[in-house]
Design a protein around this motif. Sequence first.
Motif, PDB file in Angstrom:
ATOM      1  N   GLY A  83      -6.712  13.402 -22.952  1.00  0.00           N
ATOM      2  CA  GLY A  83      -6.977  13.656 -21.547  1.00  0.00           C
ATOM      3  C   GLY A  83      -5.775  14.161 -20.776  1.00  0.00           C
ATOM      4  N   SER A  84      -4.568  13.962 -21.326  1.00  0.00           N
ATOM      5  CA  SER A  84      -3.347  14.419 -20.663  1.00  0.00           C
ATOM      6  C   SER A  84      -2.911  15.805 -21.130  1.00  0.00           C
ATOM      7  CB  SER A  84      -2.201  13.434 -20.927  1.00  0.00           C
ATOM      8  OG  SER A  84      -2.478  12.152 -20.409  1.00  0.00           O
ATOM      9  N   VAL A  85      -3.406  16.225 -22.286  1.00  0.00           N
ATOM     10  CA  VAL A  85      -2.919  17.469 -22.887  1.00  0.00           C
ATOM     11  C   VAL A  85      -3.223  18.679 -22.013  1.00  0.00           C
ATOM     12  CG1 VAL A  85      -3.191  19.044 -24.841  1.00  0.00           C
ATOM     13  CG2 VAL A  85      -2.947  16.596 -25.240  1.00  0.00           C
ATOM     14  N   THR A  86      -4.447  18.745 -21.490  1.00  0.00           N
ATOM     15  CA  THR A  86      -4.823  19.903 -20.670  1.00  0.00           C
ATOM     16  C   THR A  86      -3.911  20.032 -19.452  1.00  0.00           C
ATOM     17  OG1 THR A  86      -7.132  19.677 -21.343  1.00  0.00           O
ATOM     18  CG2 THR A  86      -6.693  21.015 -19.406  1.00  0.00           C
ATOM     19  N   GLY A  87      -3.625  18.911 -18.799  1.00  0.00           N
ATOM     20  CA  GLY A  87      -2.733  18.936 -17.645  1.00  0.00           C
ATOM     21  C   GLY A  87      -1.335  19.373 -18.014  1.00  0.00           C
ATOM     22  N   PHE A  88      -0.825  18.900 -19.159  1.00  0.00           N
ATOM     23  CA  PHE A  88       0.508  19.292 -19.602  1.00  0.00           C
ATOM     24  C   PHE A  88       0.570  20.787 -19.907  1.00  0.00           C
ATOM     25  CE2 PHE A  88       1.997  15.177 -19.328  1.00  0.00           C
ATOM     26  CZ  PHE A  88       3.239  14.987 -19.917  1.00  0.00           C
ATOM     27  N   ILE A  89      -0.448  21.296 -20.600  1.00  0.00           N
ATOM     28  CA  ILE A  89      -0.462  22.716 -20.926  1.00  0.00           C
ATOM     29  C   ILE A  89      -0.577  23.550 -19.652  1.00  0.00           C
ATOM     30  CG2 ILE A  89      -1.790  24.547 -22.055  1.00  0.00           C
ATOM     31  CD1 ILE A  89      -2.404  22.580 -24.299  1.00  0.00           C
ATOM     32  N   GLY A  90      -1.383  23.091 -18.704  1.00  0.00           N
ATOM     33  CA  GLY A  90      -1.473  23.791 -17.424  1.00  0.00           C
ATOM     34  C   GLY A  90      -0.131  23.852 -16.725  1.00  0.00           C
ATOM     35  N   ALA A  91       0.595  22.743 -16.737  1.00  0.00           N
ATOM     36  CA  ALA A  91       1.927  22.713 -16.124  1.00  0.00           C
ATOM     37  C   ALA A  91       2.883  23.657 -16.845  1.00  0.00           C
ATOM     38  CB  ALA A  91       2.472  21.285 -16.145  1.00  0.00           C
ATOM     39  N   GLN A  92       2.774  23.730 -18.155  1.00  0.00           N
ATOM     40  CA  GLN A  92       3.643  24.611 -18.934  1.00  0.00           C
ATOM     41  C   GLN A  92       3.372  26.081 -18.629  1.00  0.00           C
ATOM     42  OE1 GLN A  92       2.466  22.973 -22.663  1.00  0.00           O
ATOM     43  NE2 GLN A  92       3.755  21.153 -22.418  1.00  0.00           N
ATOM     44  N   VAL A  93       2.098  26.429 -18.460  1.00  0.00           N
ATOM     45  CA  VAL A  93       1.761  27.814 -18.099  1.00  0.00           C
ATOM     46  C   VAL A  93       2.307  28.146 -16.712  1.00  0.00           C
ATOM     47  CG1 VAL A  93      -0.133  29.399 -17.578  1.00  0.00           C
ATOM     48  CG2 VAL A  93      -0.271  27.910 -19.592  1.00  0.00           C
ATOM     49  N   VAL A  94       2.135  27.218 -15.778  1.00  0.00           N
ATOM     50  CA  VAL A  94       2.674  27.420 -14.424  1.00  0.00           C
ATOM     51  C   VAL A  94       4.188  27.603 -14.490  1.00  0.00           C
ATOM     52  CG1 VAL A  94       3.073  26.329 -12.174  1.00  0.00           C
ATOM     53  CG2 VAL A  94       0.821  26.192 -13.249  1.00  0.00           C
ATOM     54  N   GLY A  95       4.859  26.767 -15.268  1.00  0.00           N
ATOM     55  CA  GLY A  95       6.310  26.866 -15.395  1.00  0.00           C
ATOM     56  C   GLY A  95       6.750  28.189 -15.994  1.00  0.00           C
ATOM     57  N   ALA A  96       6.010  28.658 -17.002  1.00  0.00           N
ATOM     58  CA  ALA A  96       6.359  29.929 -17.640  1.00  0.00           C
ATOM     59  C   ALA A  96       6.235  31.091 -16.660  1.00  0.00           C
ATOM     60  CB  ALA A  96       5.456  30.159 -18.845  1.00  0.00           C
ATOM     61  N   LEU A  97       5.152  31.110 -15.880  1.00  0.00           N
ATOM     62  CA  LEU A  97       4.952  32.182 -14.899  1.00  0.00           C
ATOM     63  C   LEU A  97       5.984  32.088 -13.777  1.00  0.00           C
ATOM     64  CD1 LEU A  97       1.043  32.142 -14.681  1.00  0.00           C
ATOM     65  CD2 LEU A  97       2.510  33.672 -16.032  1.00  0.00           C
ATOM     66  N   LEU A  98       6.320  30.865 -13.394  1.00  0.00           N
ATOM     67  CA  LEU A  98       7.332  30.671 -12.360  1.00  0.00           C
ATOM     68  C   LEU A  98       8.680  31.206 -12.807  1.00  0.00           C
ATOM     69  CD1 LEU A  98       8.126  29.453  -9.613  1.00  0.00           C
ATOM     70  CD2 LEU A  98       8.457  27.258 -10.777  1.00  0.00           C
ATOM     71  N   ALA A  99       8.994  31.054 -14.074  1.00  0.00           N
ATOM     72  CA  ALA A  99      10.275  31.552 -14.600  1.00  0.00           C
ATOM     73  C   ALA A  99      10.380  33.061 -14.444  1.00  0.00           C
ATOM     74  CB  ALA A  99      10.418  31.162 -16.064  1.00  0.00           C
ATOM     75  N   ILE A 100       9.285  33.776 -14.686  1.00  0.00           N
ATOM     76  CA  ILE A 100       9.298  35.234 -14.530  1.00  0.00           C
ATOM     77  C   ILE A 100       9.621  35.602 -13.091  1.00  0.00           C
ATOM     78  CG2 ILE A 100       7.903  37.330 -14.657  1.00  0.00           C
ATOM     79  CD1 ILE A 100       6.292  36.034 -16.885  1.00  0.00           C
ATOM     80  N   VAL A 101       8.977  34.920 -12.162  1.00  0.00           N
ATOM     81  CA  VAL A 101       9.186  35.198 -10.735  1.00  0.00           C
ATOM     82  C   VAL A 101      10.623  34.897 -10.322  1.00  0.00           C
ATOM     83  CG1 VAL A 101       8.481  34.553  -8.399  1.00  0.00           C
ATOM     84  CG2 VAL A 101       6.758  34.772 -10.197  1.00  0.00           C
ATOM     85  N   LEU A 102      11.168  33.805 -10.830  1.00  0.00           N
ATOM     86  CA  LEU A 102      12.525  33.400 -10.449  1.00  0.00           C
ATOM     87  C   LEU A 102      13.591  34.340 -11.009  1.00  0.00           C
ATOM     88  CD1 LEU A 102      12.274  29.526 -10.932  1.00  0.00           C
ATOM     89  CD2 LEU A 102      12.378  30.771  -8.763  1.00  0.00           C
ATOM     90  N   VAL A 103      13.399  34.792 -12.229  1.00  0.00           N
ATOM     91  CA  VAL A 103      14.440  35.564 -12.900  1.00  0.00           C
ATOM     92  C   VAL A 103      14.373  37.052 -12.542  1.00  0.00           C
ATOM     93  CG1 VAL A 103      15.300  36.304 -15.174  1.00  0.00           C
ATOM     94  CG2 VAL A 103      14.633  33.919 -14.800  1.00  0.00           C
ATOM     95  N   LEU A 104      13.182  37.559 -12.208  1.00  0.00           N
ATOM     96  CA  LEU A 104      13.002  38.992 -11.977  1.00  0.00           C
ATOM     97  C   LEU A 104      14.003  39.590 -10.991  1.00  0.00           C
ATOM     98  CD1 LEU A 104      11.396  41.531 -12.599  1.00  0.00           C
ATOM     99  CD2 LEU A 104       9.779  40.884 -10.786  1.00  0.00           C
ATOM    100  N   PRO A 105      14.240  38.994  -9.805  1.00  0.00           N
ATOM    101  CA  PRO A 105      15.205  39.600  -8.872  1.00  0.00           C
ATOM    102  C   PRO A 105      16.613  39.711  -9.455  1.00  0.00           C
ATOM    103  CG  PRO A 105      13.894  37.919  -7.778  1.00  0.00           C
ATOM    104  CD  PRO A 105      13.626  37.787  -9.231  1.00  0.00           C
ATOM    105  N   PHE A 106      17.034  38.702 -10.193  1.00  0.00           N
ATOM    106  CA  PHE A 106      18.360  38.730 -10.801  1.00  0.00           C
ATOM    107  C   PHE A 106      18.444  39.797 -11.897  1.00  0.00           C
ATOM    108  CE2 PHE A 106      17.778  34.432  -9.158  1.00  0.00           C
ATOM    109  CZ  PHE A 106      18.933  34.263  -8.416  1.00  0.00           C
TER     110      PHE A 106
END
Length: 223
Positions: free
Chosen positions: A191-214
């Motif tokens: 029951g926790s796996v889906t939430g963890f994977i969702g958080a990981q996808v959000v984190g991965a997409l957030l990394a693209i946004v954060l690093v792109l300007p640099f």
Amino acid sequence: MPAPLRLLAEFLGTAVLVMAVVGSGLLGQALSADLGVVILINQLATVMILGVLVALLMPVSGAHINPAVTLVMAIRREISPGLAVGYVLVQLAGGVFGTVVAHVMFERQVLEFSTNDRLSLGTFVGEVVATAGLLALILTAVYQQRSHLLPLLVPAWIGAAFFFTSSTSFANPAVALGRMFTDSFSGIAPGSVTGFIGAQVVGALLAIVLVLPFAQAHKKEVS
């Protein structure tokens, strides 16, 4: 490198990673009742095996061994969509296989569902932070042309995030899936796996946004 060999490397690499995570958790439980000691054993094994895997697999497959990494590389068009799908499938399969091997080594039931419910607002945010940091450092190393440092940077981040994030830094959907099948210290309830994977996808997409300007600023400076 031929695609079949790249896929095999991703399968074996992910399997070994999860085997180390689950196996060290099982050994830690057997050696000590002190949770701090168990966590330290688990962290050290994870950090050391990550360094080995990234160093050896980078020339073969790019050493993704993580569907979140493959997702980001596919978005950046550094890997074809078809090969990216293949990577994710073998990574997920490798994660489960790693748990199977660890259980066989420690004479446990081959597969068992975890009862360790880890999902909360805090651990969700922890997984976002852990995954965003991991992908941000990878993308930064790539645009700075310092990829040769990744065998040091990746385990350093995961090792640190193991202690400063509330989730203990899974940062990898294949690891989350594999750990679902061990009812031990390393496990995570289905029951926790889906939430963890969702958080990981959000984190991965957030990394693209954060690093792109640099990355764009760096490109202008060197051009």
